[in-house]
Design a protein around this motif. Structure first.
Motif, PDB file in Angstrom:
ATOM      1  N   ILE A  61       0.833  -1.207   0.000  1.00  0.00           N
ATOM      2  CA  ILE A  61       0.000   0.000   0.000  1.00  0.00           C
ATOM      3  C   ILE A  61       0.868   1.257   0.000  1.00  0.00           C
ATOM      4  O   ILE A  61       0.642   2.204  -0.759  1.00  0.00           O
ATOM      5  CB  ILE A  61      -0.947   0.012   1.219  1.00  0.00           C
ATOM      6  N   LEU A  83      -5.216  -3.038   1.693  1.00  0.00           N
ATOM      7  CA  LEU A  83      -5.579  -2.072   2.737  1.00  0.00           C
ATOM      8  C   LEU A  83      -6.276  -2.782   3.895  1.00  0.00           C
ATOM      9  O   LEU A  83      -5.953  -2.541   5.068  1.00  0.00           O
ATOM     10  CB  LEU A  83      -6.481  -0.980   2.158  1.00  0.00           C
ATOM     11  N   THR A 136      -4.684  -3.163   8.037  1.00  0.00           N
ATOM     12  CA  THR A 136      -5.218  -2.332   9.112  1.00  0.00           C
ATOM     13  C   THR A 136      -5.793  -3.139  10.271  1.00  0.00           C
ATOM     14  O   THR A 136      -6.537  -4.105  10.051  1.00  0.00           O
ATOM     15  CB  THR A 136      -6.303  -1.372   8.590  1.00  0.00           C
TER      16      THR A 136
END
Length: 292
Positions: free
Chosen positions: A75, A252, A256
């Motif tokens: 990312i 993503l 996270t």
């Protein structure tokens, strides 16, 4: 013949040896035979073949695994999601730093990509980077991909960094230890802390969670605590939106911690999108270490 990463790492640490202290006893250190970092009390830490130092005095478990760091690196380095953020960070450092040669440490560096990108944006400056994280997996990945910074596995609570040796601390979306920050910063050193604002990755929060309390976020307490410890030179509100592809959305989600407690069905539905706009909404706090 090109030097091994182990030797390169040992030479870099040798150049800045005064910035190191033993994480066990706090004594001064030296590099021996480009193989080990040894303190005056003979505590010894060997340079790893990948080009990093393991300076944890005790083992620490981390929820961050290799898959997360792989996704995070993709990312940060391959998508455009944080490009403008890195440019702003480099400009803020150059604006506020007042020394010609800068020793800068990223505390909570993960796999090192934020630090490397900021250094890349600061190419006209004499910046030396150090990345420190408690995750061995993250630091190994950093050392494999990025040769220039010094990479350390270490615990901020038992920091291997000497008193008043660091010009700039970066603390990007990571926990803080302000007592240690003040100890290792030079007299007028900078600490740049990045915290999420209410709309940071809002698309993920809205997609993953039903409860309003998980959809919302406030950084008020974090900012208030920072202001108690440092003279705030600048507060910068960074806001940007980028469209990510399906593959980028999958990375993503994988990178996270928001996904750890997400509803599995809602998470899967989010990743099936062909593309989605993602919001980066951050507060950048630039503080000065005032020592009378």
């Amino acid at each position: 013949m090109k030097k091994s990463k182990k030797v390169q790492s040992a030479e870099q640490v040798s150049t800045f040896i005064s910035a190191f202290r033993c994480p066990i006893c706090g004594a001064s250190m030296k590099v021996e035979e480009l193989k080990s970092l040894v303190c005056s009390e003979n505590h010894t830490f060997d340079f790893a073949k990948q080009g990093y130092l393991h300076l944890l005095p005790h083992s620490i478990k981390s929820q961050y695994d290799t898959d997360l760091f792989v996704a995070r690196r993709k990312i940060i380095m391959a998508s455009d999601l944080y490009t403008s953020f890195h440019q702003v960070m480099a400009k803020l450092i150059q604006k506020h730093v007042d020394v010609s040669e800068v020793l800068m440490i990223d505390l909570g560096c993960g796999e090192g990509s934020h630090l490397q990108k900021i250094l890349d944006e600061s190419m006209n400056q004499k910046f030396t980077g150090i990345g420190l994280d408690i995750s061995k997996e993250g630091v190994i990945m950093a050392a494999k991909h990025y040769e220039q910074p010094i990479w350390l596995v270490g615990d901020l609570a038992y920091s291997p960094i000497a008193d008043q040796s660091i010009d700039v601390i970066l603390n990007i979306l990571s926990p803080s230890n302000y007592q240690e920050f003040k100890r290792i910063l030079t007299r007028n050193g900078l600490v740049i802390k990045v915290v999420p604002r209410a709309n940071y990755l809002k698309e993920l929060r809205e997609a993953f969670f039903v409860q309003d309390e998980k959809k919302e976020y406030s950084n008020a307490d974090t900012i208030s605590l920072f202001q108690k410890h440092f003279q705030v030179l600048e507060r910068f509100h960074f806001h940007d939106t980028k469209k990510l592809t399906k593959d980028e959305l999958e990375n993503l989600v994988s990178m996270t911690p928001l996904s750890w407690s997400a509803d599995p069905e809602r998470k899967e539905a989010f990743m099936k999108q062909e593309s989605c706009n993602i919001t980066i909404d951050l507060e950048i706090l630039v503080g000065k270490n005032n020592i009378e």
